[in-house]
Write an enzyme that holds these catalytic residues in place. Structure first.
Site, PDB file in Angstrom:
ATOM      1  N   GLY A 302     -11.582 -60.574 -51.085  1.00 44.19           N
ATOM      2  CA  GLY A 302     -10.510 -59.594 -51.035  1.00 44.19           C
ATOM      3  C   GLY A 302     -10.892 -58.251 -51.630  1.00 44.19           C
ATOM      4  O   GLY A 302     -12.038 -57.800 -51.541  1.00 44.19           O
ATOM      5  N   SER A 303      -9.932 -57.630 -52.276  1.00 47.25           N
ATOM      6  CA  SER A 303     -10.113 -56.244 -52.734  1.00 47.25           C
ATOM      7  C   SER A 303     -11.087 -56.086 -53.886  1.00 47.25           C
ATOM      8  O   SER A 303     -11.409 -54.956 -54.256  1.00 47.25           O
ATOM      9  CB  SER A 303      -8.752 -55.653 -53.125  1.00 47.25           C
ATOM     10  N   THR A 304     -11.559 -57.167 -54.477  1.00 43.49           N
ATOM     11  CA  THR A 304     -12.634 -57.011 -55.463  1.00 43.49           C
ATOM     12  C   THR A 304     -13.853 -56.375 -54.798  1.00 43.49           C
ATOM     13  O   THR A 304     -14.649 -55.703 -55.461  1.00 43.49           O
ATOM     14  CB  THR A 304     -13.039 -58.363 -56.082  1.00 43.49           C
TER      15      THR A 304
END
Length: 579
Positions: A302-304
Site C-alpha cells: 500500500g501507501s508505504t
C-alpha cells in the site's frame, strides 16, 4: 596222575609258550610291542591337538565374521550416539536462553520378546491414555526386532511403565529440545523434529552451517557445544509479540506482525508474526501458525511504497521538496481511474502529497522519473529480489513480467508489486540511516561490520529529506496515532485493498505502518502490519486506526529498554517533572 593234575600241567606249558620264556627272541618281541603302543599314543595326542585347534579356529573365525558384519538397521531408529547428540544452546543478545537441550527417554519394544501383545497394549494404555491401540498392537506383532512406541517420555511416564514390568519393553536415552519462552520467538528461533534436527527458523540455519552434515556421518556427540547468540533482545521480542497479538484480537484481524531493527547494523531486535505456535509442540500450531508472514509472506504494502516513490523522485534530482503537482483531477489510463482516497482537489506540494497520501501526486512523480528508472530504483532498494538473511523462510517478491506505464503508476502507490514486510522495513531503514542498504541479520553485528557490507542506494540529502517528510506526516498527517511523547516518531501509513478472487476488495484491507525513531537521528525502524482488520481505534479500519497504534505501543514500551533517551520541548532540553 589224576585228571586234575594233568590239566594244571597243560596250562603251565601253555603259559610259558605264550611269552613267559627267557629266550632272546622273546625279548625283541616285547620291545616291539612297547614301541607300537607309544606310537599309537602320540598319534592320538596329535589328533586331539588338531581337533581342538580346528574348533578354536572355527570359533575365532566366526567371532571375526560377526565383528565385521554391519548391525541391522531400522528406519525408525538412529544410532545411540546420534540420539544423544547435542545441539548448541540458542541465546538472545543478553545471554538469555531461547533454546536448550534436556535429557529424556523414549519407549521401544522388541516384538520377538513380547509374550502377550494384547496384555502389553492394555497395560501401556493405563499410562499413555492417548495411545493408538491398533498401531501399537501391529508394532508388537510385527516380525521386526525393534519398534519405537513413544518418543520423549516424561520421567513420571517412564517410572510408571517400568513398574508394569512388561517383557520386551525398554527405554533409550535421547535429548529433547526445550524452548523456555514457548511462543515468544517461535518464528525466529524455529523448532526441531523428533530426532532433534532443525527444520525451521534459526534451528534450521544452525543445521545448514554443517551440524546436520556432521550428524549424518556420525561426527556429533553428546558433548556440550558453544552456544549461538542471536541479535534478538528477548525483552523487545516479548513486547513485539504481545503488541501484535493484542492488536489481532482487539481489531478482529486474521493476522498481524511487526519488526524492530537497528537502522545502522541491520540487527533484528524483535520480530513476530501471529498466529504463531509453540515450538515445544509444533504440531499444535497447525499450518496457519507455522506461517511466518514477516519474511515468508508477500503482500502489496500500500501507501508505504509512496515513501520509496518520493525518495526516488527526490534522489533523481528531477523533484525537490518545493515542487508542486496538480492533484485536482483523477488519472485515467488503460481503462482504470486513479483517484485519491481523501482528495484535496487542488495543486499539492511534495510534503502535502506525502501528508495526504495522494495517489495522483505520487503517480505523477513516478511518471516524471520514468518506467525503467522506477524499476531500477526498486531493484536497487532490494524490493524486487529475494532478501538475503540467515532465516531460511524467505519468500521471493512478485512483480509484473513487463512493466508498462499503468504498472509503474499503480506500483508508485503500492499496488502491483508484492514484497515481504521485513524487506520493506529494510528498505525503509535505508531511507532513514543516510542512504545505506544493509542486509538484515539475526546474529550480532557491529556498526563496522555493517558498514563493510552496506550499499549506498540514495544520497544523504535524500535521506535527510525523507526523515523530514516522515516526521511531517506523523505530526500533520496519517501517522498521528503512532506518536510517542519524547521519542520523535516519524512514519508513513499504508492501506491496501486485498485481492480476492483476482479482484480488489473494498471490504478487506492489508494495513501497514513504516516508522523510525527518534526520526531526527534514527536508531531503530519499526514496521507493523495487520491483515484484514474489521475495526480500529475510534472505528477507523485503515492503517491510521490499527497499524499505527501497534507501532506506538511497541515504541513506548521498548524505547526505554533500548536506551533511547526521550526529549521534550522545542530543543529537546526540557524534562518531564512529576509533582
Amino acid at each position: 596222575m589224576s585228571f586234575l593234575s594233568r590239566i594244571m600241567v597243560v596250562k603251565s606249558k601253555a603259559h610259558f609258550s605264550a611269552g613267559g620264556s627267557n629266550r632272546p627272541g622273546d625279548l625283541n618281541s616285547f620291545v616291539g610291542t612297547r614301541k607300537k603302543s607309544g606310537s599309537q599314543a602320540r598319534s592320538r595326542v596329535a589328533i586331539m591337538i588338531v581337533g581342538f585347534t580346528t574348533v578354536y579356529c572355527i570359533i575365532g573365525g566366526r567371532l571375526v565374521q560377526y565383528g565385521l558384519v554391519q548391525p541391522d538397521t531400522v528406519s525408525s531408529i538412529g544410532r545411540a550416539d546420534n540420539l544423544m547428540a547435542s545441539r548448541p544452546d540458542i541465546l538472545d543478545r543478553n545471554g538469555e536462553i531461547l533454546a536448550t537441550d534436556i535429557r529424556t527417554v523414549s519407549l521401544y519394544a522388541e516384538p520377538n520378546k513380547i509374550v502377550d501383545a494384547d496384555e502389553a497394549v492394555e497395560q501401556l494404555s493405563t499410562v499413555l491414555p492417548n495411545l493408538n491401540v491398533a498401531d501399537i498392537y501391529n508394532k508388537l506383532k510385527s516380525p521386526s526386532r525393534f519398534q519405537w512406541l513413544r518418543r520423549q517420555l516424561t520421567p513420571k511416564q517412564q517410572s510408571e511403565i517400568l513398574a508394569l514390568g512388561i517383557p520386551g519393553i525398554g527405554f533409550r536415552p535421547e535429548k529433547r529440545r526445550f524452548y523456555p519462552g514457548g511462543t515468544t520467538a517461535a518464528h525466529v528461533v524455529g523448532h526441531v523434529n523428533v530426532d532433534n534436527r532443525g527444520i525451521a527458523g534459526m534451528e534450521r540455519y544452525i543445521d545448514n552451517q554443517g551440524l546436520a552434515d556432521l550428524a549424518a556421518i556420525g561426527m556429533t556427540s553428546d558433548a556440550k557445544l558453544e552456544p549461538v547468540k542471536l541479535s534478538i533482545d528477548l525483552r523487545v521480542q516479548n513486547i513485539v509479540r504481545d503488541s501484535v497479538l493484542q492488536a489481532m484480537i482487539e481489531y478482529q484481524a486474521i493476522a498481524a506482525g511487526a519488526v524492530v531493527m537497528d537502522v545502522h547494523t541491520g540487527e533484528i531486535l524483535g520480530m513476530a508474526s501471529v498466529p504463531d505456535y509453540d515450538p515445544n509442540n509444533p504440531a499444535g500450531g497447525a499450518q496457519d501458525g507455522w506461517m511466518n508472514r514477516m519474511s515468508n509472506g508477500t503482500f502489496e504494502m500500500g501507501s508505504t511504497f509512496k515513501s520509496f516513490t518520493t525518495a526516488m523522485a527526490l534522489d533523481s534530482g528531477k523533484v525537490t521538496l518545493k515542487d508542486t503537482f496538480d492533484a485536482r483531477f483523477p488519472i485515467r489510463i488503460g481503462g482504470f481511474t486513479i483517484k485519491d482516497f481523501h482528495g484535496k482537489h487542488r495543486v499539492l506540494s511534495v510534503p502535502e502529497i506525502f501528508q495526504y497520501s495522494s495517489n495522483i501526486g505520487t503517480a505523477k512523480m513516478a511518471d516524471l522519473v520514468g518506467i525503467d528508472a522506477h524499476k531500477e530504483f526498486l531493484t536497487r532498494m532490494g524490493l524486487l529480489s529475494k532478501m538475503q538473511t540467515e532465516l531460511p523462510e524467505v519468500k521471493m517478491p512478485s512483480q509484473p513480467r513487463v512493466w508498462k506505464k499503468i504498472n509503474s503508476i499503480t506500483i508508485s502507490f503500492g499496488h502491483g508489486v508484492s514484497t515481504t514486510p521485513l524487506q520493506t522495513a529494510v528498505a525503509g531503514a535505508a531511507l532513514m540511516n543516510g542512504g545505506k542498504l544493509i542486509e538484515p541479520t539475526f546474529l550480532p553485528r557491529t556498526v563496522e561490520q555493517a558498514d563493510a557490507i552496506a550499499i549506498r542506494v540514495i544520497k544523504k540529502s535524500t535521506s535527510d529529506d525523507m526523515r523530514y517528510l516522515f516526521r511531517y506526516n506523523a505530526i500533520y498527517g496519517s501517522g498521528k496515532n503512532a506518536l510517542v511523547p519524547g521519542y520523535n516518531v516519524g512514519g508513513k501509513t499504508g492501506t491496501a485493498d486485498k485481492v480476492v478472487n483476482g479482484r480488489y476488495s473494498h471490504d478487506l484491507n492489508f494495513n501497514a505502518f513504516l516508522a523510525g525513531f527518534p526520526i531526527d537521528n534514527p536508531q531503530y525502524v519499526v514496521l507493523s502490519f495487520i491483515d484484514a482488520p474489521k475495526t480500529g481505534e475510534k472505528g477507523i479500519r485503515t492503517a491510521a486506526g490499527n497499524a499505527a497504534p501497534i507501532v506506538r505501543n511497541i515504541i513506548s514500551r521498548s524505547a526505554p529498554l533500548l536506551g533511547v533517551e526521550p526529549k521534550f520541548g522545542q530543543d529537546g532540553s526540557a524534562l518531564l517533572v512529576s509533582y
